[in-house]
Design a protein around this motif. Sequence first.
Motif, PDB file in Angstrom:
ATOM      1  N   GLU A  18       0.797  -1.223   0.000  1.00 38.40           N
ATOM      2  CA  GLU A  18       0.000   0.000   0.000  1.00 38.40           C
ATOM      3  C   GLU A  18       0.835   1.282   0.000  1.00 38.40           C
ATOM      4  O   GLU A  18       0.345   2.349   0.354  1.00 38.40           O
ATOM      5  CB  GLU A  18      -1.017  -0.013   1.140  1.00 38.40           C
ATOM      6  N   PHE A  19       2.089   1.201  -0.392  1.00 31.69           N
ATOM      7  CA  PHE A  19       2.919   2.372  -0.629  1.00 31.69           C
ATOM      8  C   PHE A  19       3.135   2.489  -2.133  1.00 31.69           C
ATOM      9  O   PHE A  19       3.327   1.491  -2.821  1.00 31.69           O
ATOM     10  CB  PHE A  19       4.287   2.253   0.063  1.00 31.69           C
ATOM     11  N   ARG A  20       3.119   3.722  -2.645  1.00 32.92           N
ATOM     12  CA  ARG A  20       3.295   3.954  -4.079  1.00 32.92           C
ATOM     13  C   ARG A  20       4.708   4.457  -4.365  1.00 32.92           C
ATOM     14  O   ARG A  20       5.263   5.238  -3.596  1.00 32.92           O
ATOM     15  CB  ARG A  20       2.285   4.988  -4.567  1.00 32.92           C
ATOM     16  N   TYR A  21       5.243   4.018  -5.502  1.00 32.01           N
ATOM     17  CA  TYR A  21       6.589   4.401  -5.929  1.00 32.01           C
ATOM     18  C   TYR A  21       6.569   4.792  -7.398  1.00 32.01           C
ATOM     19  O   TYR A  21       5.830   4.218  -8.190  1.00 32.01           O
ATOM     20  CB  TYR A  21       7.557   3.217  -5.791  1.00 32.01           C
ATOM     21  N   PRO A  56       3.817  -8.295 -15.228  1.00 29.90           N
ATOM     22  CA  PRO A  56       5.263  -8.560 -15.169  1.00 29.90           C
ATOM     23  C   PRO A  56       5.662  -9.341 -13.912  1.00 29.90           C
ATOM     24  O   PRO A  56       4.979  -9.298 -12.891  1.00 29.90           O
ATOM     25  CB  PRO A  56       5.878  -7.164 -15.141  1.00 29.90           C
ATOM     26  N   ASN A  57       6.765 -10.061 -14.017  1.00 31.23           N
ATOM     27  CA  ASN A  57       7.330 -10.786 -12.878  1.00 31.23           C
ATOM     28  C   ASN A  57       8.240  -9.813 -12.123  1.00 31.23           C
ATOM     29  O   ASN A  57       9.357  -9.537 -12.546  1.00 31.23           O
ATOM     30  CB  ASN A  57       8.117 -12.000 -13.375  1.00 31.23           C
ATOM     31  N   ILE A  58       7.761  -9.303 -11.000  1.00 28.22           N
ATOM     32  CA  ILE A  58       8.497  -8.289 -10.238  1.00 28.22           C
ATOM     33  C   ILE A  58       9.128  -8.948  -9.025  1.00 28.22           C
ATOM     34  O   ILE A  58       8.440  -9.540  -8.201  1.00 28.22           O
ATOM     35  CB  ILE A  58       7.560  -7.147  -9.791  1.00 28.22           C
ATOM     36  N   ILE A  59      10.443  -8.829  -8.922  1.00 27.56           N
ATOM     37  CA  ILE A  59      11.181  -9.353  -7.774  1.00 27.56           C
ATOM     38  C   ILE A  59      11.736  -8.153  -7.007  1.00 27.56           C
ATOM     39  O   ILE A  59      12.472  -7.340  -7.561  1.00 27.56           O
ATOM     40  CB  ILE A  59      12.328 -10.277  -8.226  1.00 27.56           C
ATOM     41  N   VAL A  60      11.390  -8.039  -5.735  1.00 22.92           N
ATOM     42  CA  VAL A  60      11.831  -6.916  -4.903  1.00 22.92           C
ATOM     43  C   VAL A  60      13.109  -7.320  -4.184  1.00 22.92           C
ATOM     44  O   VAL A  60      13.158  -8.334  -3.496  1.00 22.92           O
ATOM     45  CB  VAL A  60      10.736  -6.532  -3.886  1.00 22.92           C
ATOM     46  N   TYR A  61      14.181  -6.511  -4.364  1.00 25.80           N
ATOM     47  CA  TYR A  61      15.465  -6.777  -3.723  1.00 25.80           C
ATOM     48  C   TYR A  61      15.635  -6.019  -2.413  1.00 25.80           C
ATOM     49  O   TYR A  61      16.192  -6.520  -1.457  1.00 25.80           O
ATOM     50  CB  TYR A  61      16.620  -6.397  -4.651  1.00 25.80           C
ATOM     51  N   GLU A  62      15.182  -4.774  -2.373  1.00 23.73           N
ATOM     52  CA  GLU A  62      15.435  -3.916  -1.209  1.00 23.73           C
ATOM     53  C   GLU A  62      14.276  -2.949  -1.025  1.00 23.73           C
ATOM     54  O   GLU A  62      13.740  -2.418  -2.002  1.00 23.73           O
ATOM     55  CB  GLU A  62      16.727  -3.128  -1.461  1.00 23.73           C
ATOM     56  N   VAL A  63      13.869  -2.720   0.221  1.00 21.72           N
ATOM     57  CA  VAL A  63      12.791  -1.786   0.538  1.00 21.72           C
ATOM     58  C   VAL A  63      13.265  -0.857   1.642  1.00 21.72           C
ATOM     59  O   VAL A  63      13.727  -1.311   2.681  1.00 21.72           O
ATOM     60  CB  VAL A  63      11.516  -2.524   1.008  1.00 21.72           C
ATOM     61  N   GLY A  64      13.139   0.452   1.424  1.00 22.67           N
ATOM     62  CA  GLY A  64      13.504   1.431   2.437  1.00 22.67           C
ATOM     63  C   GLY A  64      12.335   1.721   3.364  1.00 22.67           C
ATOM     64  O   GLY A  64      11.200   1.317   3.109  1.00 22.67           O
ATOM     65  N   GLU A  65      12.593   2.446   4.446  1.00 19.05           N
ATOM     66  CA  GLU A  65      11.552   2.799   5.412  1.00 19.05           C
ATOM     67  C   GLU A  65      10.899   4.123   5.044  1.00 19.05           C
ATOM     68  O   GLU A  65      11.569   5.064   4.634  1.00 19.05           O
ATOM     69  CB  GLU A  65      12.141   2.886   6.815  1.00 19.05           C
ATOM     70  N   HIS A  66       9.597   4.177   5.244  1.00 19.98           N
ATOM     71  CA  HIS A  66       8.823   5.382   4.944  1.00 19.98           C
ATOM     72  C   HIS A  66       8.650   6.216   6.201  1.00 19.98           C
ATOM     73  O   HIS A  66       8.717   5.695   7.314  1.00 19.98           O
ATOM     74  CB  HIS A  66       7.447   4.997   4.408  1.00 19.98           C
ATOM     75  N   VAL A  67       8.396   7.515   6.004  1.00 22.79           N
ATOM     76  CA  VAL A  67       8.172   8.425   7.133  1.00 22.79           C
ATOM     77  C   VAL A  67       6.685   8.794   7.246  1.00 22.79           C
ATOM     78  O   VAL A  67       6.345   9.773   7.885  1.00 22.79           O
ATOM     79  CB  VAL A  67       9.028   9.706   6.993  1.00 22.79           C
ATOM     80  N   HIS A  68       5.819   8.005   6.624  1.00 23.67           N
ATOM     81  CA  HIS A  68       4.388   8.296   6.615  1.00 23.67           C
ATOM     82  C   HIS A  68       3.605   6.984   6.599  1.00 23.67           C
ATOM     83  O   HIS A  68       4.168   5.911   6.407  1.00 23.67           O
ATOM     84  CB  HIS A  68       4.014   9.147   5.391  1.00 23.67           C
ATOM     85  N   ALA A  69       2.306   7.095   6.789  1.00 18.97           N
ATOM     86  CA  ALA A  69       1.421   5.917   6.757  1.00 18.97           C
ATOM     87  C   ALA A  69       1.164   5.495   5.310  1.00 18.97           C
ATOM     88  O   ALA A  69       1.352   6.295   4.393  1.00 18.97           O
ATOM     89  CB  ALA A  69       0.100   6.263   7.438  1.00 18.97           C
ATOM     90  N   PRO A  70       0.737   4.264   5.105  1.00 19.02           N
ATOM     91  CA  PRO A  70       0.428   3.802   3.734  1.00 19.02           C
ATOM     92  C   PRO A  70      -0.686   4.623   3.076  1.00 19.02           C
ATOM     93  O   PRO A  70      -1.504   5.234   3.755  1.00 19.02           O
ATOM     94  CB  PRO A  70      -0.036   2.359   3.934  1.00 19.02           C
ATOM     95  N   ASP A  71      -0.709   4.604   1.752  1.00 21.34           N
ATOM     96  CA  ASP A  71      -1.693   5.351   0.965  1.00 21.34           C
ATOM     97  C   ASP A  71      -2.909   4.485   0.675  1.00 21.34           C
ATOM     98  O   ASP A  71      -3.261   4.253  -0.463  1.00 21.34           O
ATOM     99  CB  ASP A  71      -1.075   5.793  -0.369  1.00 21.34           C
ATOM    100  N   ARG A  72      -3.584   4.008   1.673  1.00 19.69           N
ATOM    101  CA  ARG A  72      -4.643   3.008   1.493  1.00 19.69           C
ATOM    102  C   ARG A  72      -5.761   3.443   0.554  1.00 19.69           C
ATOM    103  O   ARG A  72      -6.079   2.760  -0.393  1.00 19.69           O
ATOM    104  CB  ARG A  72      -5.234   2.631   2.840  1.00 19.69           C
ATOM    105  N   VAL A  73      -6.375   4.576   0.820  1.00 17.82           N
ATOM    106  CA  VAL A  73      -7.556   4.965   0.051  1.00 17.82           C
ATOM    107  C   VAL A  73      -7.201   5.251  -1.398  1.00 17.82           C
ATOM    108  O   VAL A  73      -7.868   4.797  -2.311  1.00 17.82           O
ATOM    109  CB  VAL A  73      -8.241   6.198   0.692  1.00 17.82           C
ATOM    110  N   ARG A  74      -6.146   5.953  -1.647  1.00 18.23           N
ATOM    111  CA  ARG A  74      -5.791   6.303  -3.016  1.00 18.23           C
ATOM    112  C   ARG A  74      -5.451   5.078  -3.855  1.00 18.23           C
ATOM    113  O   ARG A  74      -5.797   5.018  -5.018  1.00 18.23           O
ATOM    114  CB  ARG A  74      -4.625   7.278  -3.031  1.00 18.23           C
ATOM    115  N   VAL A  75      -4.767   4.124  -3.272  1.00 18.09           N
ATOM    116  CA  VAL A  75      -4.430   2.913  -4.016  1.00 18.09           C
ATOM    117  C   VAL A  75      -5.711   2.171  -4.374  1.00 18.09           C
ATOM    118  O   VAL A  75      -5.881   1.706  -5.488  1.00 18.09           O
ATOM    119  CB  VAL A  75      -3.469   2.014  -3.211  1.00 18.09           C
TER     120      VAL A  75
END
Length: 129
Positions: A18-21, A56-75
Motif C-alpha cells: 500500500e505504498f506507491r513508488y 510482469p514478474n516483479i522481484i523486490v530486492y530492497e525496501v527502504g523505510e517510509h516516514v508516513h502511513a500507507p496510501d490506502r484509500v488512493r491505491v
Amino acid sequence: MAKLITGGRGGKVLVLDEFRYHRHRTNQQNISWRCWRENCRAVLRTNIFDVEEEDPNIIVYEVGEHVHAPDRVRVRNADFRQEAIGEVEREPTVPIRRVYNARRVALQKQRTLQGGGDREPPQDFPSVR
C-alpha cells in the motif's frame, strides 16, 4: 506482492504494501523506485522488467523505510479505476454507468468481507444514475 498500476497522469506506478513508488533510475542490474511522496526518501529496488507488460514478474530486492502511513484509500481508488477501465475496454458496448455501479457493489462486498462484523461498508463511490 508488488504490482504496477497506471497513475492519474498515465505513468506507471509501482505499489507494494500500500505504498506507491515512481521509477527513479534504471541500471544494468535493477530498477530503482522512489516513494511517491516528496518528503519521503524511501527507495525500492526491483529486477529489470518491461513496465508495459500486462502482468510482469516483479522481484523486490530492497525496501527502504517510509516516514508516513500507507496510501490506502488512493491505491484502492486507483485499482477501482483500473478495473473499471479494463472492463470497458474488454466490452465497449456496456454502458459506463453499469460498469461503474457493478464495480462499486463488488468493492463494497469485498470490504464487508474483509471488515467483518456489523459495520457498514464505507461509501467511497456514490452510485451513478
